[in-house]
Design a protein around this motif. Structure first.
Motif, PDB file in Angstrom:
ATOM      1  N   LEU A 199     114.985  68.243  -6.674  1.00  0.00           N
ATOM      2  CA  LEU A 199     114.841  67.426  -7.876  1.00  0.00           C
ATOM      3  C   LEU A 199     116.022  66.464  -7.945  1.00  0.00           C
ATOM      4  O   LEU A 199     117.179  66.887  -7.912  1.00  0.00           O
ATOM      5  CB  LEU A 199     114.812  68.298  -9.131  1.00  0.00           C
ATOM      6  CG  LEU A 199     114.827  67.556 -10.476  1.00  0.00           C
ATOM      7  CD1 LEU A 199     113.579  66.678 -10.623  1.00  0.00           C
ATOM      8  CD2 LEU A 199     114.938  68.537 -11.638  1.00  0.00           C
ATOM      9  N   ILE A 200     115.707  65.174  -8.041  1.00  0.00           N
ATOM     10  CA  ILE A 200     116.736  64.143  -8.197  1.00  0.00           C
ATOM     11  C   ILE A 200     116.748  63.702  -9.654  1.00  0.00           C
ATOM     12  O   ILE A 200     115.709  63.349 -10.208  1.00  0.00           O
ATOM     13  CB  ILE A 200     116.452  62.919  -7.295  1.00  0.00           C
ATOM     14  CG1 ILE A 200     116.474  63.313  -5.818  1.00  0.00           C
ATOM     15  CG2 ILE A 200     117.458  61.802  -7.580  1.00  0.00           C
ATOM     16  CD1 ILE A 200     115.958  62.214  -4.901  1.00  0.00           C
ATOM     17  N   TYR A 202     111.945  69.145 -18.266  1.00  0.00           N
ATOM     18  CA  TYR A 202     110.519  69.438 -18.056  1.00  0.00           C
ATOM     19  C   TYR A 202     110.277  69.940 -16.638  1.00  0.00           C
ATOM     20  O   TYR A 202     109.627  70.970 -16.434  1.00  0.00           O
ATOM     21  CB  TYR A 202     109.694  68.177 -18.317  1.00  0.00           C
ATOM     22  CG  TYR A 202     108.252  68.302 -17.890  1.00  0.00           C
ATOM     23  CD1 TYR A 202     107.330  68.997 -18.661  1.00  0.00           C
ATOM     24  CD2 TYR A 202     107.813  67.736 -16.690  1.00  0.00           C
ATOM     25  CE1 TYR A 202     106.005  69.132 -18.261  1.00  0.00           C
ATOM     26  CE2 TYR A 202     106.491  67.855 -16.278  1.00  0.00           C
ATOM     27  CZ  TYR A 202     105.601  68.551 -17.073  1.00  0.00           C
ATOM     28  OH  TYR A 202     104.301  68.690 -16.663  1.00  0.00           O
ATOM     29  N   PHE A 203     110.818  69.243 -15.641  1.00  0.00           N
ATOM     30  CA  PHE A 203     110.613  69.641 -14.252  1.00  0.00           C
ATOM     31  C   PHE A 203     111.253  70.995 -13.965  1.00  0.00           C
ATOM     32  O   PHE A 203     110.663  71.842 -13.278  1.00  0.00           O
ATOM     33  CB  PHE A 203     111.179  68.583 -13.299  1.00  0.00           C
ATOM     34  CG  PHE A 203     110.286  67.402 -13.089  1.00  0.00           C
ATOM     35  CD1 PHE A 203     109.065  67.539 -12.456  1.00  0.00           C
ATOM     36  CD2 PHE A 203     110.659  66.137 -13.520  1.00  0.00           C
ATOM     37  CE1 PHE A 203     108.220  66.454 -12.253  1.00  0.00           C
ATOM     38  CE2 PHE A 203     109.826  65.036 -13.336  1.00  0.00           C
ATOM     39  CZ  PHE A 203     108.611  65.193 -12.699  1.00  0.00           C
ATOM     40  N   ILE A 204     112.454  71.212 -14.486  1.00  0.00           N
ATOM     41  CA  ILE A 204     113.160  72.470 -14.255  1.00  0.00           C
ATOM     42  C   ILE A 204     112.377  73.638 -14.849  1.00  0.00           C
ATOM     43  O   ILE A 204     112.375  74.747 -14.310  1.00  0.00           O
ATOM     44  CB  ILE A 204     114.583  72.402 -14.847  1.00  0.00           C
ATOM     45  CG1 ILE A 204     115.437  71.414 -14.036  1.00  0.00           C
ATOM     46  CG2 ILE A 204     115.243  73.786 -14.867  1.00  0.00           C
ATOM     47  CD1 ILE A 204     116.743  71.046 -14.710  1.00  0.00           C
ATOM     48  N   VAL A 227     119.896  75.220 -14.920  1.00  0.00           N
ATOM     49  CA  VAL A 227     119.350  75.556 -13.596  1.00  0.00           C
ATOM     50  C   VAL A 227     119.876  76.910 -13.131  1.00  0.00           C
ATOM     51  O   VAL A 227     119.122  77.774 -12.673  1.00  0.00           O
ATOM     52  CB  VAL A 227     119.710  74.463 -12.568  1.00  0.00           C
ATOM     53  CG1 VAL A 227     119.344  74.911 -11.153  1.00  0.00           C
ATOM     54  CG2 VAL A 227     119.007  73.160 -12.907  1.00  0.00           C
ATOM     55  N   LYS A 228     121.182  77.116 -13.256  1.00  0.00           N
ATOM     56  CA  LYS A 228     121.794  78.351 -12.774  1.00  0.00           C
ATOM     57  C   LYS A 228     121.358  79.562 -13.588  1.00  0.00           C
ATOM     58  O   LYS A 228     121.232  80.662 -13.049  1.00  0.00           O
ATOM     59  CB  LYS A 228     123.322  78.211 -12.783  1.00  0.00           C
ATOM     60  CG  LYS A 228     123.864  77.263 -11.731  1.00  0.00           C
ATOM     61  CD  LYS A 228     123.537  77.758 -10.327  1.00  0.00           C
ATOM     62  CE  LYS A 228     124.153  76.882  -9.254  1.00  0.00           C
ATOM     63  NZ  LYS A 228     123.862  77.381  -7.883  1.00  0.00           N
ATOM     64  N   ASP A 246     100.460  71.417 -11.979  1.00  0.00           N
ATOM     65  CA  ASP A 246     101.568  70.479 -11.775  1.00  0.00           C
ATOM     66  C   ASP A 246     102.629  71.063 -10.862  1.00  0.00           C
ATOM     67  O   ASP A 246     103.248  70.364 -10.064  1.00  0.00           O
ATOM     68  CB  ASP A 246     102.182  70.106 -13.127  1.00  0.00           C
ATOM     69  CG  ASP A 246     102.982  68.817 -13.068  1.00  0.00           C
ATOM     70  OD1 ASP A 246     102.766  68.037 -12.122  1.00  0.00           O
ATOM     71  OD2 ASP A 246     103.817  68.595 -13.954  1.00  0.00           O
ATOM     72  N   ALA A 247     102.837  72.384 -10.970  1.00  0.00           N
ATOM     73  CA  ALA A 247     103.889  73.026 -10.194  1.00  0.00           C
ATOM     74  C   ALA A 247     103.498  73.281  -8.742  1.00  0.00           C
ATOM     75  O   ALA A 247     104.354  73.245  -7.853  1.00  0.00           O
ATOM     76  CB  ALA A 247     104.269  74.357 -10.853  1.00  0.00           C
TER      77      ALA A 247
END
Length: 229
Positions: free
Chosen positions: A4-5, A38-40, A66-67, A173-174
């Motif tokens: 993910l950028i 949202y992506f995370i 994230v962690k 989506d995932a």
């Protein structure tokens, strides 16, 4: 490997996306904190590459999110800040690397590859159930279970998000590369295969259907009051 950028500078965002895609990575991009969240929330990443300063938030805070979700996901902070204190702050916050802008793409790529080589385990262990996404293998009480392809990916995604109800749209989506080209009933097909090939033979329940909301991973304890088969 999925990356993910998170970068609000559009030109740099696209350059990174194109460069990493050329090297075989699956890449998602976000230009702000909200989209990144949202992506995370819906996808599992091997590495997150995020700018420190975003128009609506802080890349350091995203690193913590994230962690908390997956300690094995590597996080690389990129920033125009060039002072020692900022680098120390980023690393102490949980980031695995700190890269100062401007940077050479080849060096960035090498450092990403290094971080991915030293990533933590991807194996999910819940009681007698062991799911190994890297080898696409499932074991229950030492017995290997034949479940491959999309059903395996659906089970793995739900197991990783076992404290959540996941909708059909989120699963599409995932997991599917072009979710707009498939119909939601492919999820029902995948869930049915999990139940037929795994749950029934083993006499266990791994996925519960939450009416009008989606699915939830329920092994080893199913919530009977919300479960509909």
């Amino acid at each position: 490997m999925r990356i993910l950028i998170i970068e609000d500078e559009i030109t740099l965002n696209r350059t990174l996306q194109e460069g990493l895609t050329d090297f075989g990575y699956q890449v998602d991009t976000a230009e702000n904190y909200k989209d990144a969240e949202y992506f995370i929330d819906i996808r599992n990443y091997d590495l997150v590459l995020t700018d420190w300063m975003l128009p609506d938030g802080d890349g350091i805070e995203l690193c913590k999110i994230v962690k908390n979700r997956s300690s094995r996901t590597a996080v690389v902070i990129i920033s125009a800040r060039d002072d020692k204190e900022s680098e120390i702050e980023a690393l102490k916050s949980g980031a695995d690397d700190f890269i100062k802008k401007p940077f050479d793409f080849d060096i960035l790529l090498a450092r990403i590859e290094a971080r991915l080589r030293f990533g933590g385990t991807n194996v999910i262990e819940i009681d007698d159930l062991v799911i190994n996404p890297d080898e696409e293998k499932i074991e229950y009480a030492g017995e290997e279970i034949e479940l491959k392809g999309k059903p395996f990916e659906v089970l793995t995604h739900l197991a990783r998000h076992r404290d959540q109800i996941v909708s059909k749209e989120q699963l599409l989506d995932a997991i599917w590369e072009e979710p707009e080209l498939v119909t939601p009933n492919v999820i029902e097909v995948a869930i049915n295969q999990i139940r037929q090939k795994m749950d029934k033979p083993l006499n266990i329940s791994t996925i519960e259907t939450i009416r009008r909301r989606g699915y939830r991973f329920c092994y080893p304890n199913a919530a009977e009051d919300t479960k509909l088969k």
